[in-house]
Design an enzyme around this catalytic site. Sequence first.
Site: not given
Length: 399
Positions: A31, A35, A74, A100, A144, A179, A181-182, A185, A208, A326
């Site tokens: 890690d 975060t 990293d 995330r 996700t 988004s 982010y999505h 993924k 997930q 959103r």
Amino acid sequence: MKVLVTGVDGYSGWPLALHLLHRGHEVVGIDNLVTRRRVAEVGSQSATPIRSMSQRAKSVQKVLGKTLRFYRGDLCQWEFVRDLVRKEKPEAIVHLGEQRSAPYSMIDVHHAVQTQVQNLTGTLHILYAIREESPKTHLVKMGTMGEYGTPNVDIPEGFFEIEYRGRKDKLPFPRQASSWYHWSKVFDTGDVMLANKIWGTAATDVMQGVIYGTRTPDIDRPDFLTRFDFDEVWGTALNRFCVQAVLGLPLTPYGKGQQKRGFIALEDSMQSLTLSVEHPAAPGEYRVFNQFDESYSITDLAQLVVKAAREDLGVEAEIHNSYNPRVEAEEHYYQPHHENLIRLGYHHLRELRQSLTEILTDLQKYRSRIESHRHVVMPRMNFRSPDNRDPLHIPAEKA
Ligand SMILES: NC(=O)c1ccc[n+]([C@@H]2O[C@H](COP(=O)([O-])OP(=O)(O)OC[C@H]3O[C@@H](n4cnc5c(N)ncnc54)[C@H](O)[C@@H]3O)[C@@H](O)[C@H]2O)c1
């Protein structure tokens, strides 16, 4: 089995490492602790007081008599990832180490670019490291359910059969993320599928659902707590509703509140990931697991939290639907399938109602940590373009 967990300091990485250790696996964790820094960047902190990674590794040794080998590094550094995989040659890599948060990715151009560049870079580095240093390693990649969006048909596990203009095929189910982010993924999914196709990388792509909960049997002591985020950028709707109830704030589902999503308890997510690791994809296989238990609308969740707050804390919470920052369907069909994990032996362990009691009890216990950050719970950021905003929207800090 030797398992490398990326993102081991995170909400799900830490309990997963403990769960795998409990089951007798050798665990290596990596890690870069980003975060923790990103949550501080938006002025927040974990509601639960989590220990540093070095304290956690020491507690593992002391309490469990086991060793968790931790590397701080990293995934965006190619030499680090390659050397790690070369040295450890894990039988499985569970890849959780990504940015995330959808709202974080929507803050501005820099956060959007950071999210997509870093998430895709980390995944590509892992895929190349497996190819070059450990081709038999099984990759369990955390995606996700948000990749699918909310189509007006059932959502299969990754692939569906289609007939078009008289011809039939089995194709990846369309992704409709909402988004930056999505979409990172979705792009990850494409890269994992390609690595499987051209190099035969064995992979499980986990779609997930939203995870909830503060406890699993493995983290049920103060020095093993996992993080719990509750601010508008990092906290899920359920986390924010619980914090709002404890702080005496109205619960604020966005818009009509009929948006539906798949949810799963932290303990059940750990069970599912462990099943994926212990029943690996065959050499050359690419498979997709939809990993969730139940679908709820945001209003269902708010009502469940109101009920739990009344019964468990004697608190009368109220629901005030708020402006939706959103761009999403607020009423829609939602019927995702989830059979693959059940075929591997998955069975639901922790009910949402039980988790709500645990979350509310833990939030009461650490109340001072959320009280001092109550200003970060209400929505302030916006996914929409400036000329497409509801003029009535008043950012929380000015309200
Ligand atoms: N929590 C959920 O409800 C949920 C739902 C769907 C999918 N997911 C996915 O599950 C995974 C884990 O989620 P989480 O809730 O544990 O998130 P988290 O942010 O708590 O944990 C991710 C960990 O990865 C680390 N990390 C991020 N980028 C890194 C990098 N470049 N190099 C090394 N470490 C890095 C972070 O420091 C953090 O400790 C993520 O990929 C997320 O997208 C989570």
